[in-house]
Write a protein that holds these residues in place. Structure first.
Motif, PDB file in Angstrom:
ATOM      1  N   VAL B 211       0.500  -1.476   0.075  1.00  0.00           N
ATOM      2  CA  VAL B 211      -0.033  -0.215   0.518  1.00  0.00           C
ATOM      3  C   VAL B 211       0.778   0.958   0.412  1.00  0.00           C
ATOM      4  N   PRO B 212       1.889   1.435   0.674  1.00  0.00           N
ATOM      5  CA  PRO B 212       2.273   2.951   0.747  1.00  0.00           C
ATOM      6  C   PRO B 212       3.064   2.936  -0.124  1.00  0.00           C
ATOM      7  N   MET B 213       4.125   1.770  -1.176  1.00  0.00           N
ATOM      8  CA  MET B 213       4.770   2.113  -1.945  1.00  0.00           C
ATOM      9  C   MET B 213       3.249   2.652  -2.904  1.00  0.00           C
ATOM     10  N   LYS B 214       2.031   2.788  -3.510  1.00  0.00           N
ATOM     11  CA  LYS B 214       0.877   2.650  -4.191  1.00  0.00           C
ATOM     12  C   LYS B 214       0.360   3.645  -3.868  1.00  0.00           C
ATOM     13  N   ALA B 215       0.504   4.809  -3.337  1.00  0.00           N
ATOM     14  CA  ALA B 215      -0.045   5.133  -1.646  1.00  0.00           C
ATOM     15  C   ALA B 215      -0.831   6.772  -2.562  1.00  0.00           C
ATOM     16  N   ASN B 216      -0.110   6.935  -3.586  1.00  0.00           N
ATOM     17  CA  ASN B 216      -0.450   7.948  -4.386  1.00  0.00           C
ATOM     18  C   ASN B 216      -0.420   7.452  -6.154  1.00  0.00           C
ATOM     19  N   ASP B 217      -0.643   6.414  -6.408  1.00  0.00           N
ATOM     20  CA  ASP B 217      -1.303   5.816  -8.082  1.00  0.00           C
ATOM     21  C   ASP B 217      -2.570   6.237  -8.087  1.00  0.00           C
ATOM     22  N   THR B 218      -2.342   6.529  -9.108  1.00  0.00           N
ATOM     23  CA  THR B 218      -4.037   6.678 -10.142  1.00  0.00           C
ATOM     24  C   THR B 218      -4.227   5.929 -11.007  1.00  0.00           C
ATOM     25  N   ILE B 219      -5.946   5.661 -11.032  1.00  0.00           N
ATOM     26  CA  ILE B 219      -6.500   4.426 -12.065  1.00  0.00           C
ATOM     27  C   ILE B 219      -7.121   5.479 -13.184  1.00  0.00           C
ATOM     28  N   SER B 220      -7.569   4.719 -14.216  1.00  0.00           N
ATOM     29  CA  SER B 220      -8.799   5.358 -14.980  1.00  0.00           C
ATOM     30  C   SER B 220     -10.148   4.828 -15.160  1.00  0.00           C
ATOM     31  N   VAL B 221     -10.849   5.870 -14.946  1.00  0.00           N
ATOM     32  CA  VAL B 221     -11.786   5.009 -14.427  1.00  0.00           C
ATOM     33  C   VAL B 221     -12.532   5.816 -15.744  1.00  0.00           C
ATOM     34  N   PHE B 222     -13.725   5.466 -16.575  1.00  0.00           N
ATOM     35  CA  PHE B 222     -14.045   5.732 -17.652  1.00  0.00           C
ATOM     36  C   PHE B 222     -13.468   7.236 -18.544  1.00  0.00           C
ATOM     37  N   GLY B 223     -12.358   6.626 -18.675  1.00  0.00           N
ATOM     38  CA  GLY B 223     -11.687   7.586 -19.024  1.00  0.00           C
ATOM     39  C   GLY B 223     -10.909   8.997 -18.255  1.00  0.00           C
ATOM     40  N   GLY B 224     -11.619   9.069 -16.436  1.00  0.00           N
ATOM     41  CA  GLY B 224     -11.266  10.171 -16.183  1.00  0.00           C
ATOM     42  C   GLY B 224     -10.247   9.481 -15.045  1.00  0.00           C
ATOM     43  N   GLN B 225      -8.803  10.470 -14.696  1.00  0.00           N
ATOM     44  CA  GLN B 225      -7.823   9.581 -13.732  1.00  0.00           C
ATOM     45  C   GLN B 225      -8.676  10.215 -12.542  1.00  0.00           C
ATOM     46  N   PHE B 226      -8.343   8.884 -11.546  1.00  0.00           N
ATOM     47  CA  PHE B 226      -8.802   9.097  -9.954  1.00  0.00           C
ATOM     48  C   PHE B 226      -7.535   8.717  -9.078  1.00  0.00           C
ATOM     49  N   HIS B 227      -7.891   9.174  -8.119  1.00  0.00           N
ATOM     50  CA  HIS B 227      -6.689   8.537  -6.407  1.00  0.00           C
ATOM     51  C   HIS B 227      -6.955   7.299  -6.842  1.00  0.00           C
ATOM     52  N   GLY B 228      -6.186   6.370  -7.285  1.00  0.00           N
ATOM     53  CA  GLY B 228      -7.067   4.414  -6.787  1.00  0.00           C
ATOM     54  C   GLY B 228      -7.248   3.862  -6.380  1.00  0.00           C
ATOM     55  N   LEU B 229      -6.534   4.142  -4.641  1.00  0.00           N
ATOM     56  CA  LEU B 229      -6.723   3.535  -3.480  1.00  0.00           C
ATOM     57  C   LEU B 229      -8.081   4.352  -3.012  1.00  0.00           C
ATOM     58  N   THR B 230      -8.478   5.042  -3.828  1.00  0.00           N
ATOM     59  CA  THR B 230      -9.942   6.069  -3.415  1.00  0.00           C
ATOM     60  C   THR B 230     -11.030   5.939  -3.632  1.00  0.00           C
ATOM     61  N   VAL B 231     -10.891   5.149  -5.304  1.00  0.00           N
ATOM     62  CA  VAL B 231     -11.502   4.405  -5.563  1.00  0.00           C
ATOM     63  C   VAL B 231     -11.969   3.088  -5.181  1.00  0.00           C
ATOM     64  N   ALA B 232     -10.791   2.124  -4.807  1.00  0.00           N
ATOM     65  CA  ALA B 232     -10.907   0.674  -4.420  1.00  0.00           C
ATOM     66  C   ALA B 232     -11.515   0.832  -3.326  1.00  0.00           C
ATOM     67  N   CYS B 233     -10.779   2.040  -2.275  1.00  0.00           N
ATOM     68  CA  CYS B 233     -12.570   1.692  -0.559  1.00  0.00           C
ATOM     69  C   CYS B 233     -13.514   1.909  -1.169  1.00  0.00           C
ATOM     70  N   LEU B 234     -13.606   3.211  -2.250  1.00  0.00           N
ATOM     71  CA  LEU B 234     -15.510   3.429  -1.696  1.00  0.00           C
ATOM     72  C   LEU B 234     -16.321   2.303  -2.632  1.00  0.00           C
ATOM     73  N   LEU B 235     -15.079   1.914  -3.832  1.00  0.00           N
ATOM     74  CA  LEU B 235     -15.876  -0.024  -4.005  1.00  0.00           C
ATOM     75  C   LEU B 235     -16.533  -0.691  -2.829  1.00  0.00           C
ATOM     76  N   LEU B 236     -14.963  -1.483  -1.907  1.00  0.00           N
ATOM     77  CA  LEU B 236     -15.412  -1.352  -0.982  1.00  0.00           C
ATOM     78  C   LEU B 236     -16.152  -1.605  -0.080  1.00  0.00           C
ATOM     79  N   PHE B 237     -16.622   0.497   0.212  1.00  0.00           N
ATOM     80  CA  PHE B 237     -17.208   0.367   1.269  1.00  0.00           C
ATOM     81  C   PHE B 237     -18.993   0.508   0.515  1.00  0.00           C
ATOM     82  N   VAL B 238     -18.878   0.543  -0.272  1.00  0.00           N
ATOM     83  CA  VAL B 238     -20.188   0.262  -0.788  1.00  0.00           C
ATOM     84  C   VAL B 238     -21.046  -0.849  -0.867  1.00  0.00           C
ATOM     85  N   GLY B 239     -19.927  -2.216  -1.133  1.00  0.00           N
ATOM     86  CA  GLY B 239     -20.239  -4.030  -0.539  1.00  0.00           C
ATOM     87  C   GLY B 239     -20.594  -3.362   1.391  1.00  0.00           C
TER      88      GLY B 239
END
Lengths: 490, 652
Positions: B211-239
């Motif tokens: 995690v610490p190494m990937k803390a600032n990675d971004t991923i592409s969602v529907f064309g936009g760049q987002f903070h990867g961990l935020t996307v992952a955490c929000l999705l997991l939180f929906v669960g």
């Protein structure tokens, strides 16, 4: 100075001929005044006939493996012939096994029946080994004449005699066509020998075939189509199947049909193989028409023997796809198809033979209702045969269709394969309806129990083959592969 | 031992399940024997499992001996390596205790509660099966195994809500729970995919190290760049929201009360619904690196806490009040996690598990006594008839309201203090919502007690004549849980959230140095520390005024604020809105596709049309067969003419 022909390849045929005559003598001299002895004689002859057919099978097996031409090229014994002869002998032996009890019950247990079946078998064996238009006709007529008689074997029954007569008249027309075709071929080519005919059209000469010759071939083809009951030469089938005694129908649906299919392959792929583009379209038409008619016409039938008649027309249609393809894979497909067809059909007819109510045979489809209650084992076997005929995996019928369609698709006959699959969907309807009647319809009257022991053995054995084919397919497929390969090596 | 503890419930479930399939016919004695065997097997298995869980807790949490038991490899495909493994650290050990102890108590209680039911073995099998899946969930070593447990508890929950499958409302509730959870589970699954995409692994250890190494990675969602961990955490939180019935995905929980009461106590109060909280705590190393995700968790948690509490004040079905209360308490746990006080959240999870199960089982005892009546308007004045239950309900309510020295006091206080101590906008929002909700919690708790046990009885006489104290087999589990509700907070405080916390949790929970809400909580000013207790007492007082001394006032108040009351009473119209937005359109589309799309078009042209054409053809073809010889010969000759003509036209 004529030399003595090589008799070794013909030994099985000679054996069958001698046995046939010996059994005839036995029957004639044993014949006594009262019914009881007559039945006893018939029984004895039937038993002996079965044993000698099994012995013949062994004799046939001894000449397997190599190709012999004898009697000045009139007769050929090759792996192809051996394979089909073994199927024929199976068909005849199984027919005798399921016949006797029926004949006795119908009061027509006479030894001539066995003798006629044996002579028909001899005719078929000659057909299969024929390598000349003359010997072809000889075998065909020998078979046909025997069959005309056993179709009317229940001679006090109107339907049986009607069936025999129709078969005879129409058969005569077909024979006439065949002969006319043969004479045309001879007239335009100067020979009746398959080998020489084959050489004539070899390679570059194929386009040279004259119109008259092709018309001759079409006539021969029509004659053979009659024997395999392919559309439009099928009209006799439902009537004869319905009228003839049931074991005879069972025999008709397998023995002569397999022999005629073998002859079909022999003639079309052998001497006329290089003319394939001339006759291919005709076979396509016959095959498609047979598949469709077999599928559609069977739906409305109420008599199970008539239904089986249409079913057999449909099956021939599928088998002919292999002939359209006219390569090794196609022929192998037909051979596997016919072997599986043999066991399914004999099994199904054995099940039909158990349909007896208060001592009388019944043959309406609705009479099968409640079979699952009275004869659970027979019902299960019948379900297996029907599923197999409909082509449901993992039963044998599925694989036999698979090989045929596979060969067609590989050679680019997509339309044919698609029509085949679609018509087998329609066909599935009436096969499955039998199962529905057997398992889900309430019985109105129960069928007699117990069933004849021989029938039980045959049903059990054939069902086992149909079920276990997927586990041990090698026995049939290896034989078919070798035989099909022999057909294409010159 | 860990393996045994986890798999004992499964074995018990299989045995009891097999018994459920045994047909006993009309043989009453045989059925009674079979029921008893199923009860013994499952209760025995669970009690043993609970004892093991306590031993494991002592070893792992107190002894600091976290461990992972590898069972066997599950999936190996490319870089995806998943094995069945039981990961037991302090967090898991706590969960195991809560799950097995509450489950064991519910099992025992069910012997009495379900004694008249015809399907005892099936019920016991489901309960044990649920427990197994829950244990699988909490001991998961990777996300996929957690998902397995997650879906498994969903399945058991579905089966148990719909246990009385002859009741249409129970079936509808079961389907609703399943479908709403599907929305959450879809989010969870997407979250797992995202994690795998980022880390190329689903094993917790590997993810946490990376995690610490990937803390600032971004991923592409529907064309936009987002903070990867935020996307992952929000999705997991929906669960987590789906399973824990948070605002938006909460609608299934009240309906789930259609199931038998022991089920509500075990699944819909103490264990399954807390799975979301557990998941967030378990994945604290992920959430810690996403401020946005933490803020969302805090806001959703705080909102749910107040939202559900308002609804609970207006409900009249005793179980639904407690259900909304559960929803609200889960909100507390979430905003505790949101301000990085994971341990406080888990602490409340544990204490809540005890007192909420107690309340549910107590309510079950009341319902049992009142001949299956759940409407509080038809109760009242029965405290003399069922004194033990009455006393136990008091214990549970005091704990829920957060009154010293009951368990809820400790856990709720620390959560609120942590929210205050976070010194953030969202933390402040959660703090004030939490205080308000605490007031309402105390109020509706006493509303339940007063409406149920005090005043004039509103039940009809026949029911009243049958009111009886529950049998011992039901009361003993209640007493055990009451002990938990009394002492769990006091005993656990130091270890869970106090000075020994760091040592106790070990590496199970990660809190970054920048998130020291919990530390700040201990230095909260006087008013923050005592405000929750104050509002709790005030809430109780108000309830006494309104429902004991001046029973005419509630109606007057309701009249004054009619629109607001209707709005809250109808649960903020969530069900209606969803019905309008999703259910109705879905039904409409479905019906259209079925009637016109499938029925008219596909069936009409396909199966029905084809079979009609086939039959028609069959009739025509059969007519060709005339039976006359000359027709047949004609056909043959015609055939050959056609063939030769065709050859001349085509082949030549």
């Amino acid at each position: 100075m004529t030399e003595i022909p090589n008799m070794v390849p013909v030994i099985p045929e000679i054996f069958v001929a001698v046995i046939g005559m010996a059994l005839l003598m036995l029957g004639v001299f044993q014949k006594a005044a009262d019914d009881a002895t007559e039945v006893k004689t018939a029984h004895l002859v039937s038993r002996l006939g079965m044993i000698s057919l099994v012995l013949t099978m062994m004799l046939v097996a001894t000449v397997a493996g190599s190709t012999f031409n004898t009697f000045s090229g009139m007769f050929v014994s090759d792996p192809f012939a051996v394979y089909f002869k073994i199927l024929i002998l199976f068909a005849s032996a199984l027919t005798l096994a399921i016949s006797h009890n029926y004949m006795e019950n119908q009061g027509i247990a006479r030894f001539e029946y066995t003798v006629l079946v044996i002579f028909a078998t001899l005719g078929m064996m000659i057909m299969i080994s024929a390598s000349n238009l003359m010997s072809l006709y000889l075998g065909l007529e020998m078979q046909s004449l025997s069959l005309y008689v056993i179709a009317t074997f229940n001679r006090d029954d109107e339907r049986s005699t009607e069936a025999g007569l129709k078969y005879f008249v129409l058969g005569a027309v077909a024979s006439g066509m065949l002969l006319y075709g043969s004479s045309l071929v001879y007239g335009f080519s100067g020979t009746t020998d398959f080998q020489m005919l084959g050489n004539m059209f070899d390679g570059d000469h194929a386009p040279d075939a004259s119109l008259g010759l092709i018309v001759g071939i079409v006539f021969i083809l029509a004659g053979l189509s009659f024997k395999v009951s392919a559309v439009p030469f099928h009209m006799w089938t439902p009537d004869v199947y319905e009228g003839a005694p049931t074991p005879v129908t069972a025999f008709f649906s397998v023995g002569p049909k397999i022999a005629a299919i073998a002859l079909f392959i022999r003639v079309m792929v052998g001497p006329f193989g290089d003319l394939v583009q001339h006759w291919q379209q005709i076979i396509v038409l016959i095959s498609v028409a047979s598949m469709l008619l077999g599928a559609f016409a069977a739906i409305n039938q109420t008599n199970i023997k008539r239904m089986m008649a249409y079913s057999s027309i449909g099956h021939v249609g599928y088998a002919l796809i292999g002939l359209v393809v006219a390569n090794e894979a196609g022929v192998r497909g037909i051979m596997i198809y016919m072997a599986v067809y043999l066991f399914m059909n004999i099994g199904a007819f054995a099940c039909i033979l158990t349909m007896r109510r208060a001592g009388r045979m019944v043959e309406k489809i609705s009479d099968l209702s409640g079979l699952s209650k009275t004869h659970p084992m027979v019902a299960a076997a019948l379900a297996i045969f029907m599923f197999s005929m409909a082509g449901i995996p993992p039963l044998a019928g599925f694989f036999s269709k698979l090989y045929i369609f596979f060969a067609a698709v590989e050679s680019g006959f997509f339309a044919l394969a698609i029509i085949g699959v679609l018509s087998s969907v329609v066909g599935a309807f009436y096969y499955l309806r039998i199962i529905k009647v057997v398992y889900f319809d309430p019985p109105d009257e129960t069928l007699d129990t117990p069933i004849d022991r021989n029938l039980g053995y045959v049903i059990f054995g054939t069902a086992l083959i149909v079920v276990l084919f997927f586990a041990f397919p090698g026995i049939i497929i290896d034989g078919a592969s070798a035989a099909a390969a022999a057909m294409f090596t010159k | 031992m860990i393996t045994t503890a986890v798999f004992l419930p499964l074995i018990a479930a299989i045995i009891a399940g097999a018994m459920a399939f045994t047909n006993t016919g009309d043989d009453k004695a045989k059925k009674a024997r079979l029921d008893m065997m199923a009860q013994y097997v499952t209760c025995g298995g669970l009690l043993l499992s609970a004892i093991f869980a306590i031993v494991i807790f002592k070893d792992v949490a107190l002894g600091g001996n976290a461990q992972t038991v590898q069972l066997f490899s599950w999936i190996e495909s490319g870089s995806l390596n998943i094995s069945w493994a039981l990961r037991v650290d302090s967090l898991t050990a706590v969960m195991m205790i809560v799950v097995t102890v509450v489950s064991a108590m519910v099992h025992v209680y069910s012997i009495g509660y379900m004694s008249h039911d015809p399907d005892v073995p099936r019920f016991m099998a489901y309960l044990s099966l649920f427990t197994f899946f829950m244990l699988m969930l909490v001991t998961a070593d990777n996300l996929v195994q957690m998902f397995f447990g997650w879906e498994g508890v969903g399945l058991s929950s579905y089966l148990l809500i719909g246990f009385w499958y002859n009741k249409p409302s129970a079936n509808a509730a079961a389907i609703k729970a399943f479908v709403v959870n599907r929305v959450g589970d879809f989010g969870f699954a997407l979250g797992i995919f995202t994690v795998f995409m980022m880390f190329d692994s689903v094993n917790l250890d590997e993810i946490f190290t990376a995690v610490p190494m990937k803390a600032n990675d971004t991923i592409s969602v529907f064309g936009g760049q987002f903070h990867g961990l935020t996307v992952a955490c929000l999705l997991l939180f929906v669960g987590a929201m789906g399973k824990s019935a948070q605002l938006g995905l909460h609608t299934w929980l009240p309906d789930a009360m259609e199931g038998p009461t022991p089920v509500s106590a075990l699944i819909h109060a103490a264990t399954m619904v807390t799975a979301g909280v557990f998941m967030v705590a378990r994945l604290s190393p992920l959430f810690e690196y996403s401020e946005v995700a933490l803020s969302v968790v805090t806001i959703v948690g705080g909102s749910t806490a107040i939202f559900a509490a308002t609804i609970a004040c207006t409900q009249t079905d005793i179980k639904r009040v407690i259900a909304y209360s559960t929803c609200s308490q889960l909100g507390y746990m979430f905003f505790a996690c949101g301000v990085s006080a994971y341990s406080a959240g888990i602490f409340h999870l544990m204490t809540h598990g005890f007192f909420k199960a107690l309340l549910f089982l107590g309510a079950g005892s009341v319902i049992h006594a009142m001949s299956d009546e759940q409407d509080m308007r038809k109760m009242g004045g029965i405290r003399k008839m069922i004194p033990v239950t009455y006393a136990l309900m008091w214990v549970g309510s005091l704990a829920l309201a957060g009154i010293w020295p009951f368990a809820g006091f400790y856990s709720k206080d620390i959560i609120l203090e942590a929210a205050w101590g976070a010194h953030t906008l969202t933390g402040g929002y959660a703090f004030w919502m939490g205080i308000l909700a605490a007031f309402l919690t105390a109020f509706y708790s006493w509303r339940v007690i007063l409406m149920t046990f005090h005043g004039e009885s509103r039940a009809d006489e026949r029911v009243l004549a049958h009111v009886h104290e529950s049998p011992k087999v039901m009361l003993v589990p209640l007493i055990v849980l009451a002990a938990g509700a009394l002492f769990a907070g006091y005993i656990g405080y130091e270890s869970f959230v106090g000075q020994k916390g760091v040592e106790f949790w070990g590496s199970a929970i990660l809190v970054l140095d920048s998130h020291q809400a919990l530390e700040a909580a201990h230095h909260a000013p006087f008013w923050v520390k005592y405000l929750p207790l104050g509002v709790g007492v005030a809430g109780i007082g108000l309830a006494y005024v309104l429902y004991m001394w001046k029973p005419a006032i509630p109606a007057l108040i309701v009249d004054q604020i009619r629109p607001l009351y209707t709005f809250v009473h109808n649960k903020w119209y969530f069900d209606e809105a969803y019905d309008f937005l999703f259910v109705k359109p879905a039904f409409y589309i479905g019906r259209n596709l079925w009637k016109t799309g499938d029925g008219a078009l596909i069936d009409g042209l396909g199966p029905d049309g084809l079979s009609a054409v086939t039959l028609n053809l069959a009739k025509r073809v059969a007519r060709l067969q005339s039976g006359y010889l000359y027709h047949y010969v004609f056909a043959m000759l015609g055939g050959i003419i056609v063939l030769i003509t065709m050859y001349m036209l085509l082949g030549g």
